[in-house]
Motif scaffolding. Sequence first.
Motif, PDB file in Angstrom:
ATOM      1  N   ALA A  63       0.845  -1.198   0.000  1.00  0.00           N
ATOM      2  CA  ALA A  63       0.000   0.000   0.000  1.00  0.00           C
ATOM      3  C   ALA A  63       0.878   1.245   0.000  1.00  0.00           C
ATOM      4  O   ALA A  63       1.927   1.278   0.649  1.00  0.00           O
ATOM      5  CB  ALA A  63      -0.910   0.004   1.222  1.00  0.00           C
ATOM      6  N   VAL A  64       0.445   2.259  -0.732  1.00  0.00           N
ATOM      7  CA  VAL A  64       1.162   3.531  -0.777  1.00  0.00           C
ATOM      8  C   VAL A  64       0.364   4.563   0.011  1.00  0.00           C
ATOM      9  O   VAL A  64      -0.819   4.803  -0.279  1.00  0.00           O
ATOM     10  CB  VAL A  64       1.368   4.009  -2.233  1.00  0.00           C
ATOM     11  CG1 VAL A  64       2.136   5.335  -2.243  1.00  0.00           C
ATOM     12  CG2 VAL A  64       2.098   2.958  -3.051  1.00  0.00           C
ATOM     13  N   PHE A  65       1.005   5.149   1.013  1.00  0.00           N
ATOM     14  CA  PHE A  65       0.408   6.228   1.795  1.00  0.00           C
ATOM     15  C   PHE A  65       1.134   7.525   1.455  1.00  0.00           C
ATOM     16  O   PHE A  65       2.367   7.558   1.385  1.00  0.00           O
ATOM     17  CB  PHE A  65       0.512   5.941   3.292  1.00  0.00           C
ATOM     18  CG  PHE A  65      -0.322   4.771   3.739  1.00  0.00           C
ATOM     19  CD1 PHE A  65      -1.629   4.956   4.152  1.00  0.00           C
ATOM     20  CD2 PHE A  65       0.204   3.483   3.724  1.00  0.00           C
ATOM     21  CE1 PHE A  65      -2.407   3.877   4.563  1.00  0.00           C
ATOM     22  CE2 PHE A  65      -0.555   2.395   4.130  1.00  0.00           C
ATOM     23  CZ  PHE A  65      -1.869   2.592   4.548  1.00  0.00           C
ATOM     24  N   ASP A  66       0.363   8.583   1.273  1.00  0.00           N
ATOM     25  CA  ASP A  66       0.932   9.846   0.790  1.00  0.00           C
ATOM     26  C   ASP A  66       0.446  10.986   1.671  1.00  0.00           C
ATOM     27  O   ASP A  66      -0.731  11.039   2.045  1.00  0.00           O
ATOM     28  CB  ASP A  66       0.491  10.065  -0.669  1.00  0.00           C
ATOM     29  CG  ASP A  66       0.973  11.379  -1.215  1.00  0.00           C
ATOM     30  OD1 ASP A  66       0.144  12.303  -1.332  1.00  0.00           O
ATOM     31  OD2 ASP A  66       2.167  11.498  -1.523  1.00  0.00           O
ATOM     32  N   PHE A  67       1.362  11.901   2.001  1.00  0.00           N
ATOM     33  CA  PHE A  67       0.968  13.096   2.745  1.00  0.00           C
ATOM     34  C   PHE A  67       0.507  14.169   1.764  1.00  0.00           C
ATOM     35  O   PHE A  67       1.256  14.584   0.882  1.00  0.00           O
ATOM     36  CB  PHE A  67       2.120  13.618   3.601  1.00  0.00           C
ATOM     37  CG  PHE A  67       2.304  12.850   4.868  1.00  0.00           C
ATOM     38  CD1 PHE A  67       1.534  13.131   5.987  1.00  0.00           C
ATOM     39  CD2 PHE A  67       3.232  11.812   4.941  1.00  0.00           C
ATOM     40  CE1 PHE A  67       1.694  12.411   7.162  1.00  0.00           C
ATOM     41  CE2 PHE A  67       3.392  11.085   6.102  1.00  0.00           C
ATOM     42  CZ  PHE A  67       2.618  11.379   7.218  1.00  0.00           C
ATOM     43  N   LYS A  68      -0.704  14.591   1.917  1.00  0.00           N
ATOM     44  CA  LYS A  68      -1.308  15.585   1.033  1.00  0.00           C
ATOM     45  C   LYS A  68      -0.616  16.934   1.216  1.00  0.00           C
ATOM     46  O   LYS A  68      -0.593  17.482   2.318  1.00  0.00           O
ATOM     47  CB  LYS A  68      -2.802  15.705   1.353  1.00  0.00           C
ATOM     48  CG  LYS A  68      -3.569  16.694   0.518  1.00  0.00           C
ATOM     49  CD  LYS A  68      -5.028  16.701   0.964  1.00  0.00           C
ATOM     50  CE  LYS A  68      -5.839  17.736   0.213  1.00  0.00           C
ATOM     51  NZ  LYS A  68      -7.246  17.765   0.713  1.00  0.00           N
ATOM     52  N   SER A  69      -0.020  17.448   0.115  1.00  0.00           N
ATOM     53  CA  SER A  69       0.657  18.760   0.153  1.00  0.00           C
ATOM     54  C   SER A  69       1.556  18.860   1.391  1.00  0.00           C
ATOM     55  O   SER A  69       1.394  19.752   2.231  1.00  0.00           O
ATOM     56  CB  SER A  69      -0.361  19.909   0.143  1.00  0.00           C
ATOM     57  OG  SER A  69      -1.180  19.860  -0.997  1.00  0.00           O
ATOM     58  N   LEU A  70       2.514  17.948   1.478  1.00  0.00           N
ATOM     59  CA  LEU A  70       3.319  17.835   2.702  1.00  0.00           C
ATOM     60  C   LEU A  70       4.016  19.139   3.061  1.00  0.00           C
ATOM     61  O   LEU A  70       3.898  19.626   4.196  1.00  0.00           O
ATOM     62  CB  LEU A  70       4.349  16.717   2.551  1.00  0.00           C
ATOM     63  CG  LEU A  70       5.306  16.554   3.745  1.00  0.00           C
ATOM     64  CD1 LEU A  70       4.534  16.208   5.009  1.00  0.00           C
ATOM     65  CD2 LEU A  70       6.379  15.514   3.450  1.00  0.00           C
ATOM     66  N   TYR A  71       4.778  19.716   2.129  1.00  0.00           N
ATOM     67  CA  TYR A  71       5.555  20.910   2.480  1.00  0.00           C
ATOM     68  C   TYR A  71       4.666  22.105   2.826  1.00  0.00           C
ATOM     69  O   TYR A  71       4.919  22.795   3.822  1.00  0.00           O
ATOM     70  CB  TYR A  71       6.535  21.239   1.364  1.00  0.00           C
ATOM     71  CG  TYR A  71       7.752  20.314   1.337  1.00  0.00           C
ATOM     72  CD1 TYR A  71       7.920  19.328   2.295  1.00  0.00           C
ATOM     73  CD2 TYR A  71       8.733  20.431   0.352  1.00  0.00           C
ATOM     74  CE1 TYR A  71       9.022  18.477   2.288  1.00  0.00           C
ATOM     75  CE2 TYR A  71       9.847  19.587   0.331  1.00  0.00           C
ATOM     76  CZ  TYR A  71       9.980  18.612   1.304  1.00  0.00           C
ATOM     77  OH  TYR A  71      11.075  17.781   1.294  1.00  0.00           O
ATOM     78  N   PRO A  72       3.607  22.401   2.044  1.00  0.00           N
ATOM     79  CA  PRO A  72       2.700  23.473   2.485  1.00  0.00           C
ATOM     80  C   PRO A  72       2.080  23.189   3.855  1.00  0.00           C
ATOM     81  O   PRO A  72       1.892  24.116   4.660  1.00  0.00           O
ATOM     82  CB  PRO A  72       1.638  23.494   1.382  1.00  0.00           C
ATOM     83  CG  PRO A  72       2.338  22.989   0.158  1.00  0.00           C
ATOM     84  CD  PRO A  72       3.266  21.931   0.676  1.00  0.00           C
ATOM     85  N   SER A  73       1.769  21.909   4.133  1.00  0.00           N
ATOM     86  CA  SER A  73       1.181  21.568   5.434  1.00  0.00           C
ATOM     87  C   SER A  73       2.179  21.785   6.565  1.00  0.00           C
ATOM     88  O   SER A  73       1.803  22.215   7.664  1.00  0.00           O
ATOM     89  CB  SER A  73       0.715  20.113   5.429  1.00  0.00           C
ATOM     90  OG  SER A  73      -0.293  19.909   4.464  1.00  0.00           O
TER      91      SER A  73
END
Length: 674
Positions: A328-338
């Motif tokens: 499974a691939v988990f991704d942080f949504k807009s990591l750097y802006p967050s």
Amino acid sequence: IKEYCEQNSIRTYEIDILPTERFLMERFINSQVEFTGEFSQKDNLRIFVNPQVRKCNAHISFSSLSVDIETGQNGSLYSIGLYFSKDSIVKSKVLMLADSTNPIDETLHFYGSEKEILVEFLKLVYKWDPNFIIGWHVIGFDLNFLQNKFIKHHLDFNLGQEHKRVNIEERKGIGHIANTPGRVILDGPPILRSAFFRFPNFKLDTVAHEVLGHGKDISNTDNKVAEIERRFRDDKLALAKYNILDCKLVTDIFNKLDIFNLLISRSKISGLLFDRLPVSTAAFDHVFLPKLHRKGYVAPNRIDIQREEASTGGMVIEPTQGRHKNVAVFDFKSLYPSIIMTFKIDPYSRVMSEWDTIYTPNKYEFSNTENILPSIIQELMHQRELAKHNNNASLSQAVKILMNSFYGVMGSSRCRFYHADLPSAVTTTGHWILKQTVEFFENNGLEVIYGDTDSLFVKFDQNEKSLEHYAKEVNLYLTKLIEAEFSIVSKLECEFEKIYDQIFFSQTRSGEGGAKKRYIGQTQGELDFVGVEFIRSDWTQLAKDFQKQLFERFFNDETLEHFIKEYINSLKAGLFDDLLVYTKRLSKPPNEYVKNIPVHVKAALKMQTPKFGRIKEVKYIMTKQGPEPIELNPQSIDYEHYIEKQLKPIANDILHSQNQSFDGFILGDQLSFL
């Protein structure tokens, strides 16, 4: 004033901001302007004197003119193709050099001289009056060529409204740009690159096939130049068809990808005019400076910034080599802006860090209450969610491009706010978040086999709880952890992205560890290639075809030895001769390479004749005599080169993981004959 200050050693701030840009940004005017006041009329122009200026949001109905020229080996202008489009209205013409002046049909018109073609070209531009002039390399080649022809024939190159002149220039890092009053000139490849579209290469034929499903009229001909010469000499109607089709392809690509609305949306969001959209530092200035001024501060000039050490990059976790199932691939949504929103990272906050201090995991200091950029990003995220809700893909993409540029801008040496702590604070916090998330998965009995900047690849059992639930648990875990350690509210959002039924990570070609940013995954029978030869433009179609077929068999647990041997036999039998072409671009003319002459330049040097004109790209095949351009009809193909340099590295990616080798297969056969 600027010169006076420089001569008298007076410190200035923001002196490099143009007055027009400052006027607009300080009034929060982006892209569209409304004028009210007294005006006089002159032809099609309204002339305002000291009007009121306000921002507005109007619907724009625009027109475009796609331009493409065909030229001869002797430098002659053969034809100009024009394809005009506005709403449902379409007009097209080809203006062609010929002895006869009788038009073939409504589209193809003949003219007795280059000068007559140029004059008619201008008349049609004025008559159709397009908002956009578009094309493929239209500035660096077509308009540049036409400008020289206008000069040669003592004509003014005035494509702008009110017969204003075109100004073509080449800017470092941007390429050719063209400015003309009343119109916007857009060049296909740089426009698509700046909007982050990805293709195997940016040739018109390639992009057209990818986007539209069909391409140019002359694409499979070995010598395009010779075919254009033949058509001009013997079949002018066929040349006109080729010319106008190129124009139409550009228009269709722009329409299919919604480029015009994307550019308008980007302009509305960033405040920049179309020709400056790629300049992310200018967009940052436009949205950040007015808010900084309202805090009572001004910014330094770009030239006055002290450049320091570079920041660290995103974290990459070395992959676990070999084949894995159920990943499974988990991704942080807009990591750097967050991260910027969570830890309040921005230039102003860094300066004001003594006020209600926040510490990042690596002890960079920012202010929790005195900051600007986090609220800008929060508003942009809100706009993006609304755009998605309203199915406005162009606005959503425009917001994403601007928002994701902020991290890079703060680490750019061209930014007036540059400070090494800013990008370093973001990336090191990203490292910490990824490590904490890996720890979370491992504590839950799951194995993380790879990670890259904002994504984690996690092996799971099919009996596990839902993967979406794991993403929610990650968010809850990080929220509690960040609140406990830093006393701030987390804006991070982990999402479950997708499942790979199988995925393969090879070792590095040097044999030291797993290869980062390179993998092949399979989902419901479909292959996904990342960072490998299949998607690289500098490898032959032979390598891509071989890699695809090899992994299809590998993921289906088929024996590879028989396939590899049969593929090599077919190669040597000449069955794949049409897949052996290397394609490489040249950064300068071939004869300017002096010290080190790469293989593709050696091929290009064999084409240094007037017949082939200026060489920007070379297609060649490796023969036993060395690299040969395909235009010279190469013979005696060096099949051993392709076996050793193209097939062997790809095969060994898999075979080494099975304690086998390409040489073992091939040399084993050869030794059996001894």
